[in-house]
Design a protein around this motif. Structure first.
Motif, PDB file in Angstrom:
ATOM      1  N   VAL A   9       0.800  -1.128  -0.061  1.00  0.00           N
ATOM      2  CA  VAL A   9       0.167   0.002  -0.036  1.00  0.00           C
ATOM      3  C   VAL A   9       0.943   1.103   0.006  1.00  0.00           C
ATOM      4  CG1 VAL A   9      -2.004   0.889   1.004  1.00  0.00           C
ATOM      5  CG2 VAL A   9      -1.487  -1.332   1.264  1.00  0.00           C
ATOM      6  N   SER A  10       0.647   2.121  -0.990  1.00  0.00           N
ATOM      7  CA  SER A  10       1.697   3.261  -1.133  1.00  0.00           C
ATOM      8  C   SER A  10       1.149   4.179  -2.191  1.00  0.00           C
ATOM      9  CB  SER A  10       2.955   2.691  -1.768  1.00  0.00           C
ATOM     10  OG  SER A  10       2.875   2.072  -3.027  1.00  0.00           O
ATOM     11  N   HIS A  40       1.277  -7.206  -5.170  1.00  0.00           N
ATOM     12  CA  HIS A  40       0.208  -6.211  -5.697  1.00  0.00           C
ATOM     13  C   HIS A  40       0.229  -4.986  -5.126  1.00  0.00           C
ATOM     14  CE1 HIS A  40      -2.200  -9.731  -6.978  1.00  0.00           C
ATOM     15  NE2 HIS A  40      -1.726 -10.179  -5.794  1.00  0.00           N
ATOM     16  N   PHE A  41       0.008  -4.068  -5.721  1.00  0.00           N
ATOM     17  CA  PHE A  41       0.525  -2.366  -5.568  1.00  0.00           C
ATOM     18  C   PHE A  41      -0.914  -1.859  -5.182  1.00  0.00           C
ATOM     19  CE2 PHE A  41       4.439  -3.476  -7.577  1.00  0.00           C
ATOM     20  CZ  PHE A  41       5.226  -2.812  -6.751  1.00  0.00           C
ATOM     21  N   ARG A  42      -1.127  -1.307  -4.003  1.00  0.00           N
ATOM     22  CA  ARG A  42      -2.652  -1.060  -3.722  1.00  0.00           C
ATOM     23  C   ARG A  42      -2.547   0.657  -3.587  1.00  0.00           C
ATOM     24  NH1 ARG A  42      -5.115  -5.584  -5.236  1.00  0.00           N
ATOM     25  NH2 ARG A  42      -4.568  -7.233  -3.927  1.00  0.00           N
ATOM     26  N   PRO A  43      -3.426   1.338  -3.951  1.00  0.00           N
ATOM     27  CA  PRO A  43      -3.447   2.808  -3.910  1.00  0.00           C
ATOM     28  C   PRO A  43      -3.538   3.501  -2.553  1.00  0.00           C
ATOM     29  CG  PRO A  43      -5.610   1.950  -4.603  1.00  0.00           C
ATOM     30  CD  PRO A  43      -4.993   0.709  -4.312  1.00  0.00           C
ATOM     31  N   GLU A 173     -10.645   0.467  -3.252  1.00  0.00           N
ATOM     32  CA  GLU A 173      -9.639   0.171  -2.613  1.00  0.00           C
ATOM     33  C   GLU A 173      -9.016   1.209  -1.638  1.00  0.00           C
ATOM     34  OE1 GLU A 173      -6.378  -1.685  -4.726  1.00  0.00           O
ATOM     35  OE2 GLU A 173      -7.762  -3.126  -5.878  1.00  0.00           O
ATOM     36  N   GLU A 174      -8.920   2.481  -1.910  1.00  0.00           N
ATOM     37  CA  GLU A 174      -8.423   3.311  -1.103  1.00  0.00           C
ATOM     38  C   GLU A 174      -9.377   3.223   0.095  1.00  0.00           C
ATOM     39  OE1 GLU A 174      -6.365   6.893  -3.881  1.00  0.00           O
ATOM     40  OE2 GLU A 174      -8.514   6.982  -3.394  1.00  0.00           O
ATOM     41  N   ALA A 175     -10.542   3.389   0.216  1.00  0.00           N
ATOM     42  CA  ALA A 175     -11.423   3.310   1.238  1.00  0.00           C
ATOM     43  C   ALA A 175     -11.262   1.987   2.032  1.00  0.00           C
ATOM     44  CB  ALA A 175     -12.747   3.609   0.678  1.00  0.00           C
ATOM     45  N   VAL A 185       2.112   5.390   4.788  1.00  0.00           N
ATOM     46  CA  VAL A 185       2.884   4.518   3.866  1.00  0.00           C
ATOM     47  C   VAL A 185       4.261   4.698   3.814  1.00  0.00           C
ATOM     48  CG1 VAL A 185       0.553   4.491   2.277  1.00  0.00           C
ATOM     49  CG2 VAL A 185       2.088   6.167   2.107  1.00  0.00           C
ATOM     50  N   PRO A 186       4.834   3.510   3.177  1.00  0.00           N
ATOM     51  CA  PRO A 186       4.346   2.331   2.841  1.00  0.00           C
ATOM     52  C   PRO A 186       3.748   1.375   4.125  1.00  0.00           C
ATOM     53  CG  PRO A 186       6.981   2.344   2.759  1.00  0.00           C
ATOM     54  CD  PRO A 186       6.542   3.754   3.112  1.00  0.00           C
ATOM     55  N   SER A 187       2.819   0.858   3.662  1.00  0.00           N
ATOM     56  CA  SER A 187       2.427  -0.399   4.559  1.00  0.00           C
ATOM     57  C   SER A 187       2.497  -1.601   3.693  1.00  0.00           C
ATOM     58  CB  SER A 187       1.029  -0.122   5.098  1.00  0.00           C
ATOM     59  OG  SER A 187       1.003   1.076   6.110  1.00  0.00           O
ATOM     60  N   VAL A 188       3.135  -2.390   4.104  1.00  0.00           N
ATOM     61  CA  VAL A 188       3.321  -3.799   3.414  1.00  0.00           C
ATOM     62  C   VAL A 188       2.624  -4.894   4.065  1.00  0.00           C
ATOM     63  CG1 VAL A 188       5.115  -5.188   2.244  1.00  0.00           C
ATOM     64  CG2 VAL A 188       5.788  -2.780   2.561  1.00  0.00           C
ATOM     65  N   ILE A 189       1.760  -5.510   3.708  1.00  0.00           N
ATOM     66  CA  ILE A 189       0.820  -6.539   4.272  1.00  0.00           C
ATOM     67  C   ILE A 189       1.265  -7.840   3.746  1.00  0.00           C
ATOM     68  CG2 ILE A 189      -1.370  -7.635   4.917  1.00  0.00           C
ATOM     69  CD1 ILE A 189      -0.774  -3.792   4.171  1.00  0.00           C
ATOM     70  N   LEU A 190       1.712  -8.946   4.625  1.00  0.00           N
ATOM     71  CA  LEU A 190       2.075 -10.122   4.152  1.00  0.00           C
ATOM     72  C   LEU A 190       0.905 -11.348   4.493  1.00  0.00           C
ATOM     73  CD1 LEU A 190       5.817 -10.171   5.494  1.00  0.00           C
ATOM     74  CD2 LEU A 190       5.048  -9.152   3.305  1.00  0.00           C
ATOM     75  N   ASN A 191       0.595 -12.124   3.469  1.00  0.00           N
ATOM     76  CA  ASN A 191      -0.626 -12.999   3.602  1.00  0.00           C
ATOM     77  C   ASN A 191      -1.721 -12.346   4.350  1.00  0.00           C
ATOM     78  OD1 ASN A 191       0.811 -14.800   2.020  1.00  0.00           O
ATOM     79  ND2 ASN A 191       1.668 -16.081   3.957  1.00  0.00           N
ATOM     80  N   GLY A 192      -1.944 -11.004   4.198  1.00  0.00           N
ATOM     81  CA  GLY A 192      -3.207 -10.564   4.689  1.00  0.00           C
ATOM     82  C   GLY A 192      -3.322 -10.321   6.047  1.00  0.00           C
TER      83      GLY A 192
END
Length: 216
Positions: A9-10, A40-43, A173-175, A185-192
């Motif tokens: 997320v970034s 995956h890059f998330r907004p 996705e932002e919401a 950010v950045p927030s990096v989430i591994l396996n949810g």
């Protein structure tokens, strides 16, 4: 081999996101024999109300954080050095401007549909466009060129931007990430379920990836 899904997320406007991405990509290479990584890059927009034409970056940061010009310049120098250490180019000039990034996120969403390699290539190019070239990431021609530089179809990129395609998907996705508590950010989430925050060096990401890989 373990499979690890990563949601990165970034924002293109975030210099620490460039540092974090460089560190993460280096770590992924280190564990490639142990884990198959799906990235995956998330907004996330740091400055969603950024006006057309942008703002002077140093003045914006001074106003936002209450820093002196010298403090802002010192912080930017540190970030630039950290980015260079992980292969991410930056040019922190005193006349840099900050720009709106929403259309860049729409383009990244499209690139993600084209495949992980395409999205990663576009993300890296957009970060360089913003932080090295200091070009306006709300400008159609700038974004189309970035897509072409990343190996994507320039005509299709132009069509995406002209149509407003993926606007709803990006907003949704932002919401969703805000609702999940992501505020920086950045927030990096591994396996949810595992969060690594900030522009961490490769060793930190490598340790996290190996731990998740061991859990299977």
């Amino acid at each position: 081999m373990s499979k690890i899904t990563i949601d990165f997320v970034s924002d293109v406007a975030c210099p620490w996101c460039a540092v974090g991405l460089g560190g993460l990509l280096a770590a992924i290479e280190r564990v490639r024999d142990e884990a198959e990584v799906e990235l995956h890059f998330r907004p996330f927009e740091l400055n969603p109300d950024m006006p057309k034409g942008g703002q002077d970056t140093i003045e914006r940061l001074m106003a936002k954080y209450g820093y002196s010009r010298e403090q802002v310049q010192a912080n930017r120098k540190v970030i630039s050095e950290r980015a260079a250490a992980v292969g991410m180019r930056m040019r922190m000039a005193d006349d840099n401007r900050s720009f709106n990034t929403f259309d860049a996120h729409r383009l990244l969403y499209w690139a993600g549909l084209e495949g992980q390699g395409s999205q990663t290539a576009l993300k890296k190019r957009l970060l360089e466009t913003y932080h090295y070239d200091n070009q306006d990431t709300s400008d159609v021609e700038v974004l189309v060129q970035a897509a072409a530089d990343a190996g994507l179809d320039a005509a299709e990129a132009r069509a995406v931007l002209a149509s407003g395609r993926y606007t709803e998907e990006v907003r949704k996705e932002e919401a969703e990430w805000r609702d999940r508590g992501i505020t920086s950010v950045p927030s990096v989430i591994l396996n949810g379920k595992y969060l690594v925050s900030g522009g961490q060096p490769p060793d930190v990401f490598e340790q996290a990836l190996r731990q998740v890989a061991r859990e299977g």
